[in-house]
Design an enzyme around this catalytic site. Structure first.
Site, PDB file in Angstrom:
ATOM      1  N   LYS A 233       0.825  -1.196   0.000  1.00  0.00           N
ATOM      2  CA  LYS A 233       0.000   0.000   0.000  1.00  0.00           C
ATOM      3  C   LYS A 233       0.866   1.255   0.000  1.00  0.00           C
ATOM      4  O   LYS A 233       0.693   2.161  -0.817  1.00  0.00           O
ATOM      5  CB  LYS A 233      -0.837  -0.051   1.284  1.00  0.00           C
ATOM      6  CG  LYS A 233      -2.159   0.607   1.233  1.00  0.00           C
ATOM      7  CD  LYS A 233      -2.862   0.492   2.583  1.00  0.00           C
ATOM      8  CE  LYS A 233      -3.509  -0.849   2.846  1.00  0.00           C
ATOM      9  NZ  LYS A 233      -4.451  -0.805   3.989  1.00  0.00           N
TER      10      LYS A 233
ATOM     11  N   SER B  34      -2.199   9.697   7.015  1.00  0.00           N
ATOM     12  CA  SER B  34      -1.348   9.433   8.188  1.00  0.00           C
ATOM     13  C   SER B  34       0.051   9.971   7.949  1.00  0.00           C
ATOM     14  O   SER B  34       0.683  10.510   8.857  1.00  0.00           O
ATOM     15  CB  SER B  34      -1.237   7.924   8.445  1.00  0.00           C
ATOM     16  OG  SER B  34      -2.335   7.461   9.185  1.00  0.00           O
TER      17      SER B  34
ATOM     18  N   LYS C 136       1.529  -3.937  11.134  1.00  0.00           N
ATOM     19  CA  LYS C 136       0.124  -4.006  11.570  1.00  0.00           C
ATOM     20  C   LYS C 136       0.068  -4.610  12.965  1.00  0.00           C
ATOM     21  O   LYS C 136       0.913  -5.437  13.312  1.00  0.00           O
ATOM     22  CB  LYS C 136      -0.678  -4.897  10.616  1.00  0.00           C
ATOM     23  CG  LYS C 136      -2.166  -4.706  10.705  1.00  0.00           C
ATOM     24  CD  LYS C 136      -2.564  -3.421  10.005  1.00  0.00           C
ATOM     25  CE  LYS C 136      -4.030  -3.304   9.779  1.00  0.00           C
ATOM     26  NZ  LYS C 136      -4.285  -2.382   8.673  1.00  0.00           N
TER      27      LYS C 136
ATOM     28  N   ASP D 287       3.257   5.945  -2.905  1.00  0.00           N
ATOM     29  CA  ASP D 287       4.475   6.733  -2.641  1.00  0.00           C
ATOM     30  C   ASP D 287       4.496   7.355  -1.249  1.00  0.00           C
ATOM     31  O   ASP D 287       4.830   8.538  -1.089  1.00  0.00           O
ATOM     32  CB  ASP D 287       4.645   7.833  -3.706  1.00  0.00           C
ATOM     33  CG  ASP D 287       4.913   7.236  -5.075  1.00  0.00           C
ATOM     34  OD1 ASP D 287       5.772   6.344  -5.182  1.00  0.00           O
ATOM     35  OD2 ASP D 287       4.225   7.637  -6.040  1.00  0.00           O
TER      36      ASP D 287
HETATM   37  N1  GLU Z   1      -5.359   0.951   9.272  1.00  0.00           N
HETATM   38  C1  GLU Z   1      -5.309   1.697   8.080  1.00  0.00           C
HETATM   39  C2  GLU Z   1      -4.967   0.821   6.894  1.00  0.00           C
HETATM   40  O1  GLU Z   1      -5.212  -0.366   6.903  1.00  0.00           O
HETATM   41  C3  GLU Z   1      -4.408   2.926   8.207  1.00  0.00           C
HETATM   42  C4  GLU Z   1      -2.961   2.666   8.401  1.00  0.00           C
HETATM   43  C5  GLU Z   1      -2.173   3.924   8.746  1.00  0.00           C
HETATM   44  O2  GLU Z   1      -2.689   5.007   8.633  1.00  0.00           O
HETATM   45  O3  GLU Z   1      -1.024   3.770   9.141  1.00  0.00           O
HETATM   46  O4  GLU Z   1      -4.538   1.272   5.869  1.00  0.00           O
END
Ligand code: GLU
Length: 473
Positions: free
Chosen positions: A96, A365, A108, A101
């Site tokens: 992701k 984020s 996780k 980028d």
């Molecule tokens: N939990 C979200 C995701 O699965 C956000 C992860 C984040 O912002 O670090 O993409």
């Protein structure tokens, strides 16, 4: 690639999908293994006193990759999370971040708990204790590992985590960057809560800006009037469905929730459903749609776009043949299993994949983390200056033309972007850019005929590049 028709674990399912891209790229098998391997996973069990009794809680944090630091990804609180799930989700975070980028590795976390069974005070003590465990084991810090909200967690938990870290590291000037998704008043950024859902919509809009792609998917160009089924009205599903309903003139014809399904061919007002859920804790009794209990059957309703925004493994080898849509937009992580993906691809159903579609959350984020490290709100320095320039431009226009522009033009011209505008603009730009990167791969490589493989090709190319540039040691 080997698949003996057994039901795959979530990690296996992700890895098999990644293998398709690895095969296309024909990359070195050693690098391919390094790419897929989960770097480290910790499991912690810790006691917390609840109502005078000791209860032991178990949680995990997986770091899938650290070729870029910090490693990034949410923490979920759920009654069914396990190590494999956390590792699969950490892997998805790696891809992701690369696709959009965002210069982070993938991580996780998960805590095995049903948050609905505990009071706010209990949740605070449990969360803080979990955060302490993560800090002590080196799995939480602004420089190396930065959690965020996920299923069952939100601003509240992130504020507790940030505060716990701050107390353990008061000398660290960047403590606020140890977690994202915080409340705005405590170092959060405007637009983070809506970001994942809004990102989903930006992807859909970009898809519809490319009429050839829309026609290839068997749909008529134009997003307006499209009939959409949404599974899950949590944070992601709610924001995505609300925007599509209110800004894009789509018809949300069905909403699937834990306790049943709402159907109305004329379109459902998403905000009204949300208000109903807030008030009654269920979609049952919502007056503007037909309710029935069999939510799973809702996935098979005929529609233009199906948006699974709930959780993994919702479309599997069992129901993939019955899915009756042209386009699946994966707002959740892993809603379509590897087996189902195969079936759907063969049936010509287009899938916009999770690792791209829901990357809006981690994108914002990233903005939040940068804001925390720079200790200043985006737009604070330039907003009034931009307004002033706009006002001068307006004056110049009036002087030169002798006319006064209409009110809406004046408002548009004399406007300095605030933080929310900038965040949305950055998010939109990110999702559009990434869509074009996927498209380029599909246009230039005959072996890539689906968006999921294209997204992993894009991600793997970038990650492998950094392995080659940095080397392995
Ligand atoms: N939990 C979200 C995701 O699965 C956000 C992860 C984040 O912002 O670090 O993409």
């Amino acid at each position: 690639m080997e698949n003996n028709n057994k039901t795959l674990s979530f990690s296996e399912s992700v890895n098999y999908m990644v293998d398709r891209a690895i095969n296309v790229l024909e990359i070195d098998t050693g690098i391919a293994s390094a790419l897929k391997a989960c770097n480290a996973t910790i499991k912690v069990s810790f006691p917390v006193e609840i109502n005078g009794k000791i209860e032991v809680f178990t949680g995990w944090r997986a770091v899938h990759s650290d070729h870029r630091l910090p490693s990034k990804g949410g923490i979920r609180f759920a009654p069914y999370v396990d190590e494999d799930e956390v590792e699969a989700l950490a892997a998805l975070m790696t891809y992701k971040c690369a696709i959009v980028d965002v210069p982070f590795g993938g991580s996780k976390g998960g805590l095995l708990i049903d948050p609905r069974k505990y009071t706010r005070d209990d949740m605070q003590r449990i969360t803080r204790r979990f955060a302490r465990e993560l800090v002590r084991k080196g799995f939480l810090s602004p420089a190396t590992n930065v959690p965020a909200p996920d299923m069952g967690t939100g601003e509240r938990e992130m504020a507790w985590i940030a505060d716990t870290y701050k107390h353990l590291h008061p000398e660290d000037i960047n403590t606020l960057g140890c977690v994202t998704g915080k409340p705005v008043a405590h170092g959060g950024i405007r637009g983070r809560t809506e970001a994942t859902g809004r990102g989903v919509v930006y992807v859909i809009r970009e898809f519809f800006r490319n009429p050839d792609d829309v026609i290839n998917a068997g749909l008529k160009p134009g997003l307006g009037g499209k009939r959409i089924v949404v599974q899950g009205l949590g944070n992601v599903g709610y924001h995505a469905a609300k925007l599509l309903d209110e800004e894009d003139d789509c018809l949300i014809i069905a909403i699937l929730e834990r306790d049943g399904i709402l159907v109305n061919e004329e379109g459902i007002n998403v905000e009204n459903v949300r208000q109903h859920i807030n008030e009654h804790k269920t979609i049952k009794g919502f007056p503007e749609a037909t309710f029935s209990e069999n939510a799973a059957a809702g996935l098979e309703i005929e529609c233009d776009i199906l948006i699974p925004a709930a959780m993994e493994a919702q479309i599997t080898g069992k129901n993939a043949d019955n899915i009756n849509t042209k386009l699946i937009v994966e707002a959740a992580n892993g809603p379509v299993t590897f087996e189902a993906d195969d079936i759907l691809r063969n049936r010509g159903v287009t899938i916009l994949p999770d690792a791209f579609v829901n990357a809006g959350g981690v994108t914002v984020s990233y903005f939040e983390w940068v804001r925390n490290l720079s200790h200043i709100r985006f737009g604070r320095m330039e907003r009034r200056h931009d307004e002033l320039r706009g006002a001068r431009l307006l004056q110049a226009l009036e002087t030169m033309t002798g006319k006064t522009p209409e009110n809406w033009m004046q408002d548009e011209l004399v406007y300095g972007a605030d933080e929310l505008d900038l965040v949305r603009s950055g998010l939109d730009d990110t999702m559009r850019n990434s869509y074009q990167q996927l498209k380029e791969v599909m246009d230039n490589n005959d072996k890539v005929t689906d968006y999921r493989t294209a997204s992993y090709v894009v991600a793997i190319n970038k990650i492998v590049r950094s392995y080659i540039d940095i080397g392995v040691y």
